[in-house]
Design a protein around this motif. Structure first.
Motif, PDB file in Angstrom:
ATOM      1  N   ASP A   1       0.909  -1.196  -0.045  1.00 10.85           N
ATOM      2  CA  ASP A   1      -0.008   0.015  -0.073  1.00 10.85           C
ATOM      3  C   ASP A   1       1.166   1.140  -0.015  1.00 10.85           C
ATOM      4  OD1 ASP A   1      -2.465  -1.223   0.105  1.00 10.85           O
ATOM      5  OD2 ASP A   1      -2.289  -1.685   2.178  1.00 10.85           O
ATOM      6  N   VAL A   2       2.285   1.193  -0.243  1.00 11.94           N
ATOM      7  CA  VAL A   2       3.029   2.243  -0.230  1.00 11.94           C
ATOM      8  C   VAL A   2       2.838   3.022  -1.525  1.00 11.94           C
ATOM      9  CG1 VAL A   2       5.517   3.029   0.039  1.00 11.94           C
ATOM     10  CG2 VAL A   2       4.764   0.769   1.210  1.00 11.94           C
ATOM     11  N   HIS A   3       2.579   4.306  -1.344  1.00  7.53           N
ATOM     12  CA  HIS A   3       2.523   5.144  -2.356  1.00  7.53           C
ATOM     13  C   HIS A   3       4.002   5.290  -3.251  1.00  7.53           C
ATOM     14  CE1 HIS A   3       1.785   9.059  -4.839  1.00  7.53           C
ATOM     15  NE2 HIS A   3       0.643   8.678  -4.767  1.00  7.53           N
TER      16      HIS A   3
ATOM     17  N   HIS B   1       5.393   7.494  -4.695  1.00 11.24           N
ATOM     18  CA  HIS B   1       6.257   8.713  -4.291  1.00 11.24           C
ATOM     19  C   HIS B   1       7.132   8.229  -3.171  1.00 11.24           C
ATOM     20  CE1 HIS B   1       4.358  12.276  -6.160  1.00 11.24           C
ATOM     21  NE2 HIS B   1       4.815  11.743  -6.910  1.00 11.24           N
ATOM     22  N   ASP B   2       6.455   7.456  -2.127  1.00 13.38           N
ATOM     23  CA  ASP B   2       7.229   7.008  -1.214  1.00 13.38           C
ATOM     24  C   ASP B   2       8.326   5.943  -1.375  1.00 13.38           C
ATOM     25  OD1 ASP B   2       6.232   8.944   0.593  1.00 13.38           O
ATOM     26  OD2 ASP B   2       4.235   7.790   0.760  1.00 13.38           O
TER      27      ASP B   2
ATOM     28  N   GLN C   1      11.077   7.474  -2.952  1.00 18.51           N
ATOM     29  CA  GLN C   1      11.996   8.153  -2.178  1.00 18.51           C
ATOM     30  C   GLN C   1      12.945   7.297  -1.180  1.00 18.51           C
ATOM     31  OE1 GLN C   1      11.013  11.879  -1.081  1.00 18.51           O
ATOM     32  NE2 GLN C   1      13.019  11.705  -0.903  1.00 18.51           N
ATOM     33  N   VAL C   2      12.373   6.059  -1.025  1.00 15.70           N
ATOM     34  CA  VAL C   2      13.098   4.996  -0.243  1.00 15.70           C
ATOM     35  C   VAL C   2      13.984   4.593  -1.138  1.00 15.70           C
ATOM     36  CG1 VAL C   2      13.075   2.946   1.196  1.00 15.70           C
ATOM     37  CG2 VAL C   2      11.132   4.737   1.454  1.00 15.70           C
TER      38      VAL C   2
ATOM     39  N   ASP D   1      15.726   5.843  -3.769  1.00 15.99           N
ATOM     40  CA  ASP D   1      16.782   6.908  -3.698  1.00 15.99           C
ATOM     41  C   ASP D   1      17.749   6.865  -2.754  1.00 15.99           C
ATOM     42  OD1 ASP D   1      17.947   9.291  -4.779  1.00 15.99           O
ATOM     43  OD2 ASP D   1      16.924  10.343  -3.311  1.00 15.99           O
ATOM     44  N   GLN D   2      17.388   6.519  -1.549  1.00 11.69           N
ATOM     45  CA  GLN D   2      18.407   6.279  -0.521  1.00 11.69           C
ATOM     46  C   GLN D   2      19.472   5.189  -0.739  1.00 11.69           C
ATOM     47  OE1 GLN D   2      18.256   7.840   2.544  1.00 11.69           O
ATOM     48  NE2 GLN D   2      16.941   9.091   1.737  1.00 11.69           N
TER      49      GLN D   2
ATOM     50  N   PHE E   1      10.448  -0.365   6.203  1.00 11.21           N
ATOM     51  CA  PHE E   1      10.026   0.950   6.575  1.00 11.21           C
ATOM     52  C   PHE E   1       8.561   1.446   6.766  1.00 11.21           C
ATOM     53  CE2 PHE E   1      10.177   5.635   6.447  1.00 11.21           C
ATOM     54  CZ  PHE E   1      11.072   5.996   7.102  1.00 11.21           C
ATOM     55  N   PHE E   2       7.986   0.948   5.839  1.00  8.74           N
ATOM     56  CA  PHE E   2       6.526   1.140   5.676  1.00  8.74           C
ATOM     57  C   PHE E   2       5.576   0.284   6.278  1.00  8.74           C
ATOM     58  CE2 PHE E   2       8.174   4.447   2.718  1.00  8.74           C
ATOM     59  CZ  PHE E   2       7.439   5.513   3.222  1.00  8.74           C
ATOM     60  N   ALA E   3       6.211  -0.866   6.863  1.00 10.29           N
ATOM     61  CA  ALA E   3       5.352  -1.956   7.296  1.00 10.29           C
ATOM     62  C   ALA E   3       4.536  -1.370   8.176  1.00 10.29           C
ATOM     63  CB  ALA E   3       6.229  -2.940   8.216  1.00 10.29           C
ATOM     64  N   PHE E   4       2.885  -1.747   8.111  1.00  4.69           N
ATOM     65  CA  PHE E   4       2.080  -1.113   8.966  1.00  4.69           C
ATOM     66  C   PHE E   4       1.717  -2.194  10.063  1.00  4.69           C
ATOM     67  CE2 PHE E   4      -0.084   1.800   5.732  1.00  4.69           C
ATOM     68  CZ  PHE E   4       1.185   2.677   5.634  1.00  4.69           C
TER      69      PHE E   4
ATOM     70  N   MET F   1      23.816  13.172   2.483  1.00  4.95           N
ATOM     71  CA  MET F   1      22.287  13.229   2.053  1.00  4.95           C
ATOM     72  C   MET F   1      21.526  13.018   3.220  1.00  4.95           C
ATOM     73  SD  MET F   1      20.645  10.724  -0.920  1.00  4.95           S
ATOM     74  CE  MET F   1      21.004   9.288  -0.219  1.00  4.95           C
TER      75      MET F   1
ATOM     76  N   LEU G   1      16.074   9.113   5.892  1.00  2.00           N
ATOM     77  CA  LEU G   1      14.475   9.089   5.631  1.00  2.00           C
ATOM     78  C   LEU G   1      14.019   9.418   6.725  1.00  2.00           C
ATOM     79  CD1 LEU G   1      14.396   5.364   3.966  1.00  2.00           C
ATOM     80  CD2 LEU G   1      13.602   7.885   3.020  1.00  2.00           C
TER      81      LEU G   1
ATOM     82  N   TYR H   1      10.338  11.173   7.147  1.00  7.21           N
ATOM     83  CA  TYR H   1       9.144  10.105   7.690  1.00  7.21           C
ATOM     84  C   TYR H   1       9.212  10.264   9.073  1.00  7.21           C
ATOM     85  CZ  TYR H   1       8.882   8.751   2.596  1.00  7.21           C
ATOM     86  OH  TYR H   1       8.782   8.778   1.341  1.00  7.21           O
TER      87      TYR H   1
ATOM     88  N   LEU I   1       3.892   9.253   9.773  1.00 10.03           N
ATOM     89  CA  LEU I   1       3.496   8.142   9.438  1.00 10.03           C
ATOM     90  C   LEU I   1       2.217   7.747  10.091  1.00 10.03           C
ATOM     91  CD1 LEU I   1       6.824   5.979   9.283  1.00 10.03           C
ATOM     92  CD2 LEU I   1       5.476   6.827   7.409  1.00 10.03           C
TER      93      LEU I   1
ATOM     94  N   TYR J   1      -0.685   9.073   8.202  1.00 12.01           N
ATOM     95  CA  TYR J   1      -0.948   8.554   6.863  1.00 12.01           C
ATOM     96  C   TYR J   1      -1.601   7.368   7.195  1.00 12.01           C
ATOM     97  CZ  TYR J   1       0.959   6.234   2.514  1.00 12.01           C
ATOM     98  OH  TYR J   1       0.643   5.748   1.423  1.00 12.01           O
ATOM     99  N   ARG J   2      -1.252   6.560   8.364  1.00  9.28           N
ATOM    100  CA  ARG J   2      -1.938   5.244   8.630  1.00  9.28           C
ATOM    101  C   ARG J   2      -3.255   5.469   9.036  1.00  9.28           C
ATOM    102  NH1 ARG J   2       3.543   3.373  11.533  1.00  9.28           N
ATOM    103  NH2 ARG J   2       4.555   3.134   9.491  1.00  9.28           N
TER     104      ARG J   2
ATOM    105  N   GLY K   1      -3.035  10.261  -2.353  1.00  7.62           N
ATOM    106  CA  GLY K   1      -1.764  10.663  -2.622  1.00  7.62           C
ATOM    107  C   GLY K   1      -0.696  10.136  -1.674  1.00  7.62           C
ATOM    108  N   CYS K   2       0.526  10.520  -1.739  1.00  3.79           N
ATOM    109  CA  CYS K   2       1.597   9.885  -0.892  1.00  3.79           C
ATOM    110  C   CYS K   2       1.567  10.296   0.456  1.00  3.79           C
ATOM    111  CB  CYS K   2       2.939  10.525  -1.481  1.00  3.79           C
ATOM    112  SG  CYS K   2       3.187  12.151  -1.208  1.00  3.79           S
ATOM    113  N   SER K   3       2.463   9.764   1.456  1.00  2.57           N
ATOM    114  CA  SER K   3       2.399   9.730   2.886  1.00  2.57           C
ATOM    115  C   SER K   3       2.524  11.376   3.077  1.00  2.57           C
ATOM    116  CB  SER K   3       3.420   9.023   3.466  1.00  2.57           C
ATOM    117  OG  SER K   3       4.640   9.272   2.886  1.00  2.57           O
TER     118      SER K   3
ATOM    119  N   ARG L   1       9.389  17.371  -2.436  1.00 10.11           N
ATOM    120  CA  ARG L   1       8.394  16.894  -1.930  1.00 10.11           C
ATOM    121  C   ARG L   1       7.637  18.158  -1.086  1.00 10.11           C
ATOM    122  NH1 ARG L   1       8.623  11.275  -0.948  1.00 10.11           N
ATOM    123  NH2 ARG L   1       6.343  11.465  -0.715  1.00 10.11           N
TER     124      ARG L   1
END
Lengths: 425, 162
Positions: A359-361, A363-364, A367-368, A370-371, A422-425, B1, B4, B8, B13, B16-17, B65-67, B140
């Motif tokens: 369910d990760v968008h 963009h996100d 972004q991850v 990119d790291q 990272f985005f684990a809900f 850099m 994250l 975030y 988050l 977002y959730r 949209g995104c987070s 962003r």
């Protein structure tokens, strides 16, 4: 330049006819580091990187023989003109054009399609005429026609997308009846779908229509022969084919170009100008108003030379192999967490992998990634009607080219694993 | 850099959730306004119920949209619910200032003859402070401000009776 062609290598069980390690050395940008990681460039469908031979061809022109083309009689002006027109010959050869008279330099494919819409379209189409497009088109092959439709009352029809993300041709006969133009992408920039261009061109001609092919994603990746494709207009852009930005190509049958009214007016595109009128230049220069992007044209010539040095059949074979590896690797690792859009068989598609990840968008996701130095595109890819058809707002997209290999796919998979954590809900 | 974790933050988050004030209001009587980020396809719909005294009684957020865009809109809804239009504009200014977007770039200011808002320093951003890290990721910023621009448009429309 390296000599990669014909040196088959094997990596992770995948056989590729390209020596990717040698090819990578030709692309200075790929030796960059992103933090602790190497640059993993997976966004060539948006814009490809440039080999040294392209950069050198452009800077050598500026350093040794820059002058305007088609004007000066002095030596460096003649040399500039010669290099410029030699590039036109190279481009003609690259796309199988019988003559370079059909090769018009434009800014990009967008301008190529606008040229056809403004010149041929406005001279030939009006109320009661129809154009057949498809649901998978890029905005570049939609908006010029939507503008024409608004202005002239031209009807737009769309070939639908089938469930397997190929084109649904079941209603082709009915939809093509009475159209004046069929305008279709040869390969979707979102789904990777290769469309049946020859069949559509033949159907267009049988219906008394012309056929335009948006080759932005096709010409850089598959051997292109405009005669075999059977189309009347073909557009592609330099920056997706290892060339510079700001240079694209419209190929058209020369007799069509001759019959079409001029598009942009100014210098270069005229034979004579009086205070009460003007006479257009011969084709293709009739459609090249003003000083052209000379260095970019020369750079594009070097780019198509480089691609032909690799061999376009080898480029395609490499990408089919790598696409297959990517589909298997990602599917095996992420299963139902990952949905890859587009036809399942590598042979039906190009190396463009649009995906939804958990369910990760997008963009996100991007972004991850990119790291880890992994560059993928996130967004609607200038294909909003297709996004709506797929029922998504955006996708993440990884796209493959000659300098990518299985290590890049593995880096993508690793970075997606990080995103999942990272985005684990 | 920048890392994250700069972008975030946990509270982002969380929003977002579990987005706050998610949903729709019947429009009319509520005011409905859509915002798009044409670069990425994000869409936000803001529903506003503003009472006769110029107070935002109810707000709902829809779209996708995104987070960053979703959490920012969620925090925005919490921050402006129950506030007057003038107070909501002041929070908007303060938030945009944190995003390095300054007053002169804001459109549609004070068309309803309000007094100038208090300086940003006086506005408590609370949870919204968590979005400060977005500035380190310039691409962003548009995600973070999508909901706020949409809110501003909606408040302008309410104020002018559009």
């Amino acid at each position: 330049m390296s000599e990669p062609a014909g040196r088959a290598t094997r990596q992770h069980g995948e056989i590729t006819p390209l020596d990717v390690a040698a090819i990578r050395k030709d692309f200075p940008i790929l030796s960059q580091r992103v933090g602790d990681h190497r640059l993993v460039y997976l966004d060539s469908a948006s814009s490809s990187q440039k080999p040294t031979v392209v950069l050198d061809a452009m800077s050598d022109y500026y350093e040794t023989t820059h002058a305007n083309v088609h004007r000066g009689v002095y030596g460096i002006a003649a040399e500039a003109t010669e290099r410029f027109e030699a590039a036109r010959e190279k481009v003609a050869r690259f796309i199988g054009a019988p003559s370079s008279r059909g090769v018009v330099f434009t800014k990009n494919v967008t301008e190529a399609i606008n040229l056809v819409a403004y010149s041929w379209g406005r001279a030939n189409l009006g109320q009661g005429d129809a154009i057949l497009l498809t649901e998978l088109e890029h905005h570049a092959n939609l908006v010029p026609w939507l503008m024409l439709a608004e202005e002239r009352g031209v009807e737009l029809r769309y070939l639908p997308l089938a469930e397997d993300h190929t084109l649904d041709l079941s209603r082709l006969d009915e939809l093509i009846d009475g159209v004046r133009l069929v305008s279709v992408s040869a390969m979707s920039n979102v789904l990777g779908t290769l469309t049946p261009v020859r069949r559509l061109a033949d159907a267009a001609h049988a219906a008394g229509a012309l056929c335009l092919v948006d080759g932005a994603q096709y010409a850089p990746h598959l051997r292109t022969d405009v005669v075999e494709l059977g189309c009347d207009f073909f557009g592609f852009t330099g920056h997706k084919a290892l060339g510079p930005t700001g240079i694209g190509v419209l190929w058209a049958r020369p007799e069509l170009l001759e019959a079409m009214p001029a598009f942009l007016g100014g210098g270069e595109m005229i034979r004579d100008v009086r205070l009460d009128g003007w006479t257009p230049n011969e084709v293709p220069w009739k459609f090249e108003a003003g000083t052209p992007p000379i260095a970019e044209v020369i750079g594009l010539g070097a780019a198509v030379d480089y691609l032909e040095g690799l061999g376009m059949e080898a480029v395609r074979e490499h990408e089919v192999s790598l696409t297959g590896y990517a589909l298997r690797t990602l599917t095996e690792r992420f299963g139902d967490d990952l949905t890859i859009h587009g036809p399942p068989e590598p042979a039906q598609r190009g190396g463009v992998l649009s995906f939804a990840f958990q369910d990760v968008h997008p963009h996100d996701v991007s972004q991850v990634l990119d790291q880890q130095g992994v560059c993928v595109r996130a967004g609607h890819h200038c294909a909003k009607p297709l996004m709506r058809r797929l029922g998504v707002g955006a996708t993440a997209r990884a796209s493959l080219y000659v300098y990518n290999d299985t290590d890049d796919v593995d880096a993508l998979a690793e970075a997606l694993g990080d995103a999942s954590d990272f985005f684990a809900f | 850099m920048p890392g994250l974790e700069d972008l975030y933050r946990e509270i982002i988050l969380d929003h977002y959730r579990n987005p706050r004030n998610r949903g729709e209001l019947d429009a009319p009587p509520a005011h409905r306004v859509e915002g798009f980020n044409p670069l990425c396809g994000d869409e936000i719909v803001v529903f506003l119920d503003v009472d006769d005294g110029g107070r935002i009684d109810e707000i709902r957020i829809a779209g996708q949209g995104c987070s960053i865009s979703q959490s920012s809109a969620s925090m925005m809804s919490s921050a402006v619910k129950g506030k007057t239009i003038g107070e909501a504009r002041a929070v908007t200014r303060a938030f945009k200032s944190m995003m390095s977007i300054h007053e002169s770039e804001l459109d549609g200011e004070a068309t309803d003859g309000e007094l100038p808002a208090s300086p940003s320093d006086d506005v408590k951003l609370g949870d919204l402070e968590a979005l400060r890290g977005v500035v380190k990721f310039p691409v962003r910023i548009k995600c973070a401000t999508l909901g706020w621009n949409t809110l501003t448009q909606g408040l302008d429309e309410v104020a002018t009776g559009a």
